[in-house]
Write an enzyme that holds these catalytic residues in place. Structure first.
Site, PDB file in Angstrom:
ATOM      1  N   LYS A 171      92.856  -4.908  17.509  1.00 37.21           N
ATOM      2  CA  LYS A 171      94.003  -5.701  17.435  1.00 37.21           C
ATOM      3  C   LYS A 171      95.438  -5.306  18.432  1.00 37.21           C
ATOM      4  CE  LYS A 171      92.938  -7.451  12.868  1.00 37.21           C
ATOM      5  NZ  LYS A 171      92.015  -6.413  12.442  1.00 37.21           N
TER       6      LYS A 171
HETATM    7  C1  LIG Z   1      90.872  -7.143  11.850  1.00 37.21           C
HETATM    8  C2  LIG Z   1      89.853  -6.277  11.624  1.00 37.21           C
HETATM    9  C3  LIG Z   1      88.351  -6.904  11.485  1.00 37.21           C
HETATM   10  C4  LIG Z   1      88.228  -8.106  11.424  1.00 37.21           C
HETATM   11  O1  LIG Z   1      88.353  -8.833  12.680  1.00 37.21           O
HETATM   12  P1  LIG Z   1      88.551 -10.361  12.500  1.00 37.21           P
HETATM   13  O2  LIG Z   1      88.899 -11.033  13.900  1.00 37.21           O
HETATM   14  O3  LIG Z   1      89.771 -10.850  11.498  1.00 37.21           O
HETATM   15  O4  LIG Z   1      87.362 -11.132  11.961  1.00 37.21           O
HETATM   16  C5  LIG Z   1      87.299  -5.865  11.597  1.00 37.21           C
HETATM   17  N1  LIG Z   1      87.603  -4.494  11.793  1.00 37.21           N
HETATM   18  C6  LIG Z   1      88.731  -3.948  12.004  1.00 37.21           C
HETATM   19  C7  LIG Z   1      88.914  -2.631  11.781  1.00 37.21           C
HETATM   20  C8  LIG Z   1      89.885  -4.708  11.914  1.00 37.21           C
HETATM   21  O5  LIG Z   1      91.233  -4.454  11.886  1.00 37.21           O
END
Ligand SMILES: *Cc1c(COP(=O)(O)O)cnc(C)c1O
Length: 441
Positions: free
Chosen positions: A109
């Site tokens: 993210k």
């Molecule tokens: C947010 C997150 C996900 C999921 O991602 P999305 O884009 O919401 O599908 C998977 N793994 C981790 C470690 C995350 O932080």
């Protein structure tokens, strides 16, 4: 380029600036680009000769972002946003893990959050107003967004998270920062947090008194930079000379949607695998054609504990609600916590590689995909977080203590500054109104 709402594709469109600063359209849909241009096949043959930044530039140009931000500023912004790489680590000749966790908060993210913070900072600076960002988090979004915006002038961030449902280390990453970052510890689930944020955006009085925006994966500015690393992965996977399958551990499906954008841009991707934990809304949809959101179930891959994946609206829109078309590109599998734990052990024993619960769900999905499809493909599992973020789950399984990186160590020693909140909209609204007063005075 203009952006429309998934609720009303033929309706009013807005500029990128408006789509990013508003976050959500008024009709509660999600913003989508009016066109996605294809890059040439030749481009994809040569991508391994390009740097990460050059690739990103190609993508933002194709999305015509230089219409909204002068090109030299945009280049500088990319340089700032991409201050870490996304290496593809081979486990075996058919499997690689795309490590997306080398940024500030050790999760994928960071890509979206850094880019979005840079874009917003540019526009807010020109407007001379104060912007409030609201973000609901099930774990990693909060820290990535908080770090992305930390210290940015004229922008404050309020993070809502479900009390007791994020790991200690995740919590420390967004509750200890202070400055322009406030954390609200909500007595409820992630879905409650998401509902409170959505309700705030629809509240007339709040929107008259404050300039609100979102920073969840529903913001289109989060998704654009996620396309960058699909390109980066493809450039690295090409050498295997096999069809490439992307395996995406998914919760709100922002990551997967970015992959579908990359495919629409012409990237030769064989298929995608949507890997989920027991919150299997999308795999179930791919089986039955019925999209049935339900309350989320807590699991050890908690960043994927999402009962109503918001980006599904974008996925459905990309395929014009045609299930058969979507099934050609996308396969879905779901796994429980016991399977996830076994996968962490297996990956460690077989490859001497430490994978965390979200990546482990991806690993399981890739095994299942291979068993069900006879094609000799190369699977890129998106490694969405660093194992150090989930020590409670990982350490007992591999029988060792993972060393804490220095940037985390410093945060762990700071006091948690969060404010408790009931999952009640009136209480949340009052908090926001008070916050807007403090900032004005
Ligand atoms: C947010 C997150 C996900 C999921 O991602 P999305 O884009 O919401 O599908 C998977 N793994 C981790 C470690 C995350 O932080």
């Amino acid at each position: 380029m203009q952006y429309y709402s998934t609720q009303n594709p033929q309706g009013k469109t807005v500029s990128l600036k408006e789509a990013v600063l508003k976050g959500l359209p008024d009709d509660n849909g999600l913003f989508m680009p009016q066109k996605i241009s294809r890059l040439s096949a030749r481009y994809f043959e040569q991508t391994n000769q390009l740097s990460f930044e050059e690739m990103a530039w190609e993508i933002v140009s194709s999305w015509e972002i230089d219409e909204d931000i002068p090109a030299p500023i945009l280049r500088n912004l990319l340089h700032h946003a991409l201050n870490f790489d996304a290496p593809l680590v081979d486990l075996d000749p058919q499997t690689g893990v795309l490590e997306l966790f080398h940024g500030n908060t050790l999760a994928f993210k960071d890509f979206g959050a850094r880019f979005m913070a840079q874009l917003m900072a540019y526009w807010v600076d020109k407007s001379h107003k104060h912007l409030h960002i609201l973000v609901a988090t099930s774990g990693d979004t909060g820290s990535a967004v908080a770090h992305g915006f930390l210290g940015v002038p004229n922008i404050s961030v309020t993070v809502l998270y479900p009390s007791g449902k994020v790991s200690n280390r995740q919590e420390k990453q967004f509750t200890t920062l202070g400055q322009n970052i406030t954390a609200l510890e909500v007595a409820g689930t992630f879905d409650d947090c998401q509902r409170l944020v959505k309700q705030a955006f629809l509240d007339t009085e709040l929107n008259q008194k404050m300039w609100l925006s979102s920073a969840n994966s529903i913001n289109i500015a989060r998704l654009i930079p996620q396309i960058f690393y699909y390109f980066r992965a493809y450039a690295q996977a090409k050498k295997h000379k096999k069809p490439v399958v992307f395996v995406v551990p998914s919760g709100n499906f922002g990551n997967l949607t970015a992959g579908l954008f990359a495919k629409k841009m012409g990237m030769p991707i064989h298929q995608f695998v949507a890997a989920t934990n027991l919150n299997d809304i999308v795999p179930a949809y791919l089986q039955s054609g019925i999209f049935a959101p339900r309350p989320s179930i807590p699991t050890i891959s908690n960043a994927m504990d999402v009962g109503n994946p918001s980006n599904f609206a974008r996925m459905a829109d990309l395929y014009a609600n045609d299930l058969a078309q979507m099934q050609q590109d996308l396969v879905g599998y779901a796994f429980n916590d016991d399977q996830t734990r076994e996968a962490i052990v297996e990956v460690y024993k077989k490859y001497n590689y430490i994978i965390e619960p979200h990546g482990a769900v991806g690993y399981l999905a890739w095994q299942q995909y291979k068993a069900a499809h006879s094609i000799d493909a190369y699977g890129v599992i998106l490694g969405t977080a660093h194992p150090i973020k989930f020590p409670e789950a990982v350490e007992p399984l591999i029988n060792q203590t993972l060393p804490l990186p220095e940037k985390l160590q410093n945060l762990m020693e700071k006091p948690k500054l969060s404010i408790p909140l009931q999952a009640d909209f009136q209480e949340f609204k009052q908090f926001l109104l008070n916050l807007s007063h403090t900032i004005k005075n």
